[in-house]
Scaffold this active site. Structure first.
Site, PDB file in Angstrom:
ATOM      1  N   THR A 149       0.740  -0.980   0.139  1.00 33.42           N
ATOM      2  CA  THR A 149      -0.018  -0.216  -0.071  1.00 33.42           C
ATOM      3  C   THR A 149       0.898   1.309   0.049  1.00 33.42           C
ATOM      4  O   THR A 149       1.972   1.311   0.379  1.00 33.42           O
ATOM      5  CB  THR A 149      -0.925   0.118   1.316  1.00 33.42           C
ATOM      6  OG1 THR A 149      -1.502  -1.088   1.363  1.00 33.42           O
ATOM      7  CG2 THR A 149      -1.811   1.207   1.251  1.00 33.42           C
ATOM      8  N   ARG A 189      -9.778 -11.244  -4.269  1.00 35.85           N
ATOM      9  CA  ARG A 189      -9.554 -10.756  -2.951  1.00 35.85           C
ATOM     10  C   ARG A 189      -9.573  -9.510  -2.875  1.00 35.85           C
ATOM     11  O   ARG A 189      -8.843  -8.765  -3.709  1.00 35.85           O
ATOM     12  CB  ARG A 189      -8.006 -11.481  -2.377  1.00 35.85           C
ATOM     13  CG  ARG A 189      -7.694 -11.141  -0.793  1.00 35.85           C
ATOM     14  CD  ARG A 189      -6.799  -9.899  -0.963  1.00 35.85           C
ATOM     15  NE  ARG A 189      -6.383  -9.615   0.376  1.00 35.85           N
ATOM     16  CZ  ARG A 189      -5.445  -8.524   0.668  1.00 35.85           C
ATOM     17  NH1 ARG A 189      -5.046  -7.657  -0.232  1.00 35.85           N
ATOM     18  NH2 ARG A 189      -5.155  -8.614   1.873  1.00 35.85           N
ATOM     19  N   VAL A 190      -9.891  -8.676  -1.645  1.00 36.95           N
ATOM     20  CA  VAL A 190      -9.845  -7.519  -1.390  1.00 36.95           C
ATOM     21  C   VAL A 190      -9.250  -7.158   0.175  1.00 36.95           C
ATOM     22  O   VAL A 190      -9.972  -7.936   0.947  1.00 36.95           O
ATOM     23  CB  VAL A 190     -11.205  -6.596  -1.580  1.00 36.95           C
ATOM     24  CG1 VAL A 190     -11.193  -5.207  -1.298  1.00 36.95           C
ATOM     25  CG2 VAL A 190     -11.574  -6.818  -3.194  1.00 36.95           C
ATOM     26  N   GLY A 191      -8.271  -6.306  -0.087  1.00 38.42           N
ATOM     27  CA  GLY A 191      -8.007  -5.935   1.408  1.00 38.42           C
ATOM     28  C   GLY A 191      -8.447  -5.083   1.979  1.00 38.42           C
ATOM     29  O   GLY A 191      -9.621  -4.423   1.858  1.00 38.42           O
ATOM     30  N   ASP A 192      -7.859  -4.343   2.972  1.00 42.81           N
ATOM     31  CA  ASP A 192      -8.362  -3.023   3.785  1.00 42.81           C
ATOM     32  C   ASP A 192      -8.373  -1.694   3.038  1.00 42.81           C
ATOM     33  O   ASP A 192      -8.952  -0.827   3.138  1.00 42.81           O
ATOM     34  CB  ASP A 192      -7.605  -2.950   5.110  1.00 42.81           C
ATOM     35  CG  ASP A 192      -6.081  -2.652   4.963  1.00 42.81           C
ATOM     36  OD1 ASP A 192      -5.380  -3.340   4.213  1.00 42.81           O
ATOM     37  OD2 ASP A 192      -5.875  -1.494   5.207  1.00 42.81           O
ATOM     38  N   GLY A 220       0.100  -3.026   5.462  1.00 37.71           N
ATOM     39  CA  GLY A 220       0.489  -4.451   5.739  1.00 37.71           C
ATOM     40  C   GLY A 220      -0.732  -5.331   5.353  1.00 37.71           C
ATOM     41  O   GLY A 220      -1.477  -5.528   4.446  1.00 37.71           O
ATOM     42  N   GLY A 223      -3.848  -6.589   5.438  1.00 40.56           N
ATOM     43  CA  GLY A 223      -5.054  -6.187   5.320  1.00 40.56           C
ATOM     44  C   GLY A 223      -6.159  -6.704   6.069  1.00 40.56           C
ATOM     45  O   GLY A 223      -7.130  -6.283   6.719  1.00 40.56           O
TER      46      GLY A 223
END
Length: 320
Positions: free
Chosen positions: A181, A209-212, A233, A235
């Site tokens: 990020t 997949r999707v992180g934060d 980091g 997520g």
């Protein structure tokens, strides 16, 4: 300061509003504005672009968009935008979000073929009634807004992916480059605080997949009256604790930016301390007075900051 048991008891009785919590004793911190802060040492280059806008009295949202676009377009940054490492099927999928000084927001997730997802996220905020668009819908919207379709998988990233396919081992490793990020916060001369966050996500993740990073309250959050925070980091750990919202709420409660980031990191460790030495999460925060701070799980996380004192990367404290 109240411990957790006392806090829960008092709030349950309706006797303790959140904003009466006090930070630990010490001198009152003062900051400078304008100021821009971003995640990791790589943020120094991005800060330069943001500062060119802030130093001329420009708008903080313009500054953070311009800043993170530097890394979105950088093929040598394999964690953001063009040149980002693909998912395990070989697709580069991007996530990004923005928030402005009024708490308005826009976000895109699982976006393919568009180099600057942060700009698409801003268009979602300004040109649609929605807060988030994802997948094919986000791509169609971007194309309708004049963004060009591009192949984001560079030869270098493709080579690394094909090497990974030989073992297909998926494991996060802790090191100073264990991140996916660039997050940025800026406070302009008019006191407007805005933020942006953009990523190509975890390398070799499952398709979809999707992180934060595009999730408001997890990867980015701004309270116009108190300040903002961004995360980097692992997520999934940030999502499970609504990390950036927690950081900002702790600033609302009276904690300094660094203290607030530390509390959010400790919340992650409290959930399950057994494996936290093997992952990295870092937060940075900026309050309305121009005071900034950061904190991470393990050593190696830097906050890049640019203000009247110059542009530099500064190490943050860490828990482990």
């Amino acid at each position: 300061m109240f411990n957790r048991k006392e806090f829960i008891k008092a709030t349950a009785l309706g006797l303790l509003p959140l904003n009466v919590l006090k930070a630990k004793s010490g001198p009152v911190q003062t900051g400078k504005k304008p100021v821009v802060v971003s995640t990791w040492k790589t943020g120094v280059r991005a800060n330069e672009a943001a500062w060119q806008i802030l130093d001329k009295g420009g708008y903080a949202l313009d500054a953070v968009e311009a800043g993170v676009k530097v890394e979105e377009a950088n093929p040598k940054n394999n964690t953001v935008g063009y040149g980002g490492r693909p998912d395990r099927d070989g697709n580069v999928t991007l996530d990004a979000c923005v928030m402005d000084e009024n708490g308005e927001c826009g976000s895109v997730a699982f976006l393919q073929d568009i180099k600057h997802p942060v700009s698409v996220a801003r268009k979602v905020m300004t040109d649609t009634p929605h807060a988030m668009l994802v997948g094919e819908g986000a791509r169609q919207f971007a194309l309708s807004q004049g963004f060009e379709k591009e192949n984001l998988l560079t030869p270098a990233a493709e080579k690394e992916w094909k090497k990974w396919l030989e073992t297909s081992e998926y494991k996060l490793e802790v090191n100073i480059e264990n991140h996916d990020t660039i997050g940025m916060l800026a406070l302009d001369k008019n006191g407007r605080l805005c933020g942006a966050c953009t990523t190509s996500g975890a390398a070799y993740k499952m398709h979809g997949r999707v992180g934060d990073s595009p999730i408001i309250g997890a990867g980015l959050f701004i309270d116009p009256k108190f300040g903002g925070a961004v995360a980097t980091g692992a997520g999934e750990e940030v999502i499970k604790t609504a990390g950036c919202h927690l950081v900002v709420e702790m600033m609302r409660a009276g904690h300094s930016p660094e203290e607030a980031c530390k509390i959010a990191i400790q919340r992650i460790i409290e959930r399950d301390s057994s494996n936290k030495k093997d992952i990295q999460v870092g937060y940075i925060a900026l309050n309305k007075d121009g005071v900034y701070g950061g904190y991470s799980i393990v050593k190696g996380f830097d906050v890049s900051v640019c203000n009247a004192d110059g542009n530099r990367a500064e190490p943050t404290s860490h828990q482990i």
